[in-house]
Design a protein around this motif. Structure first.
Motif, PDB file in Angstrom:
ATOM      1  N   TRP A 123       9.052 -26.598  22.685  1.00  0.00           N
ATOM      2  CA  TRP A 123       7.599 -25.711  22.969  1.00  0.00           C
ATOM      3  C   TRP A 123       6.859 -26.038  21.523  1.00  0.00           C
ATOM      4  O   TRP A 123       5.501 -25.800  21.407  1.00  0.00           O
ATOM      5  CB  TRP A 123       7.999 -24.397  22.892  1.00  0.00           C
ATOM      6  N   LYS A 124       7.500 -25.947  20.385  1.00  0.00           N
ATOM      7  CA  LYS A 124       6.723 -26.294  18.953  1.00  0.00           C
ATOM      8  C   LYS A 124       6.098 -27.660  19.066  1.00  0.00           C
ATOM      9  O   LYS A 124       5.011 -27.822  18.619  1.00  0.00           O
ATOM     10  CB  LYS A 124       7.851 -26.054  17.875  1.00  0.00           C
ATOM     11  N   ASP A 127       3.171 -27.781  21.284  1.00  0.00           N
ATOM     12  CA  ASP A 127       1.893 -27.130  20.660  1.00  0.00           C
ATOM     13  C   ASP A 127       1.013 -27.946  19.766  1.00  0.00           C
ATOM     14  O   ASP A 127      -0.031 -28.088  19.562  1.00  0.00           O
ATOM     15  CB  ASP A 127       2.278 -25.818  19.976  1.00  0.00           C
ATOM     16  N   HIS A 210       5.753 -20.018  20.204  1.00  0.00           N
ATOM     17  CA  HIS A 210       5.539 -21.468  20.725  1.00  0.00           C
ATOM     18  C   HIS A 210       5.560 -21.675  22.340  1.00  0.00           C
ATOM     19  O   HIS A 210       6.245 -21.075  23.107  1.00  0.00           O
ATOM     20  CB  HIS A 210       7.157 -22.390  20.196  1.00  0.00           C
ATOM     21  N   GLY A 211       4.740 -22.491  22.793  1.00  0.00           N
ATOM     22  CA  GLY A 211       4.416 -22.687  24.087  1.00  0.00           C
ATOM     23  C   GLY A 211       3.187 -22.125  24.471  1.00  0.00           C
ATOM     24  O   GLY A 211       2.540 -22.469  25.555  1.00  0.00           O
ATOM     25  N   ARG A 266       5.998 -17.110  28.202  1.00  0.00           N
ATOM     26  CA  ARG A 266       6.168 -17.340  26.762  1.00  0.00           C
ATOM     27  C   ARG A 266       5.921 -15.729  25.982  1.00  0.00           C
ATOM     28  O   ARG A 266       6.480 -15.699  25.231  1.00  0.00           O
ATOM     29  CB  ARG A 266       5.412 -18.518  26.126  1.00  0.00           C
ATOM     30  N   ALA A 270       9.420 -14.979  24.940  1.00  0.00           N
ATOM     31  CA  ALA A 270       9.906 -15.968  23.934  1.00  0.00           C
ATOM     32  C   ALA A 270      10.040 -15.166  22.509  1.00  0.00           C
ATOM     33  O   ALA A 270       9.441 -14.300  22.275  1.00  0.00           O
ATOM     34  CB  ALA A 270       8.889 -17.090  23.655  1.00  0.00           C
TER      35      ALA A 270
END
Length: 272
Positions: A123-124, A127, A210-211, A266, A270
């Motif tokens: 996810w990081k 992005d 993230h995401g 997310r 998240a």
């Protein structure tokens, strides 16, 4: 009827014997180069050294995903019956025919598999990369305009252009609309959001986990593409699917729905 003169570009910048350097290819190079530099900058800004260790290998994977996904997306979404009858022409990318939606699916899938194999935070990583994609889209649409392809529908407004392959009537320069919306405007949106501090909420969750930038990109691109499709000439082999709905709008609608679902998941669940 007043029209804006279409600048007659020579698609070839210069030639050295059989080697030709074309504007369209240059636009792709500029897009990849800008994305490369912006990703490198974010790796430093966000202290993501592990991504830096795999940076070049991941870039190669993503470039292959763009080419393969873009081509197969066009084959399946836009001209399946033709390529079913002419399968040997599927690799002939030089004949034209690429789909952004196909490339997007392949990029996400390829990136996910690579990150899992290398134990990177998907996810990081997503992005960081997706925040740079609109730059490539901008240059790509400028390349379409220079080539006089993917032009818009016939218009009686004063902003129409007579494209070399579009007949005698003026048409919307929809490539420029896409460059401004899917490129410049979307870049400002996702880049500004990506730079926001990730402040903790009362529930100890991130407001921008993230995401969420990937989700924002999917939503933003989908909405902008749906708008521009109202001015863009539908693909001749498909035309309109339902009344005035185009394939691009159908795929972009699914993209918006996927982005909205990802955003909800997310934001709600998240913790990073």
């Amino acid at each position: 009827m007043y029209t804006i003169p279409y600048p007659q570009f020579d698609p070839v910048i210069f030639a050295l014997g059989p080697l030709q350097v074309r504007w369209y290819g240059l636009m792709y190079i500029l897009g990849f180069a800008a994305s490369y530099l912006l990703v490198k900058k974010q790796i430093r800004d966000f202290s993501f050294e592990r991504l830096g260790d795999h940076f070049d290998n991941l870039n190669m994977v993503l470039i292959l995903c763009v080419v393969l996904g873009g081509r197969l997306g066009y084959v399946f979404f836009y001209n399946f019956s033709y390529y079913l009858a002419h399968p040997l022409e599927i690799p002939a990318t030089w004949q034209g025919g690429m789909s952004f939606h196909g490339a997007c699916i392949a990029l996400i899938a390829g990136g996910l598999l690579f990150c899992r194999k290398q134990s990177l935070n998907f996810w990081k990583t997503a992005d960081i990369y997706v925040a740079t994609v609109p730059v490539g889209l901008f240059f790509g649409r400028i390349g379409n305009f220079i080539n006089g392809e993917l032009y818009g529908r016939i218009t009686s407004t004063g902003i129409g252009m007579v494209f070399p392959g579009g007949g005698p009537l003026p048409r919307h320069p929809s490539q420029l609309y896409e460059a401004l919306l899917e490129g410049a405007a979307l870049f400002v949106l996702v880049w500004a959001a990506h730079k926001k501090p990730w402040k903790a909420s009362a529930q100890n969750r991130r407001l921008w986990p993230h995401g969420s930038i990937l989700a924002l990109f999917l939503i933003g691109y989908g909405i902008f593409r749906i708008v521009v499709e109202n001015f863009r000439q539908p693909d001749p082999q498909l035309g309109f699917l339902f009344t005035s709905l185009t394939m691009g709008q159908l795929l972009s609608g699914l993209m918006v729905a996927a982005g909205a679902l990802l955003w909800i998941i997310r934001i709600r669940y998240a913790t990073i």
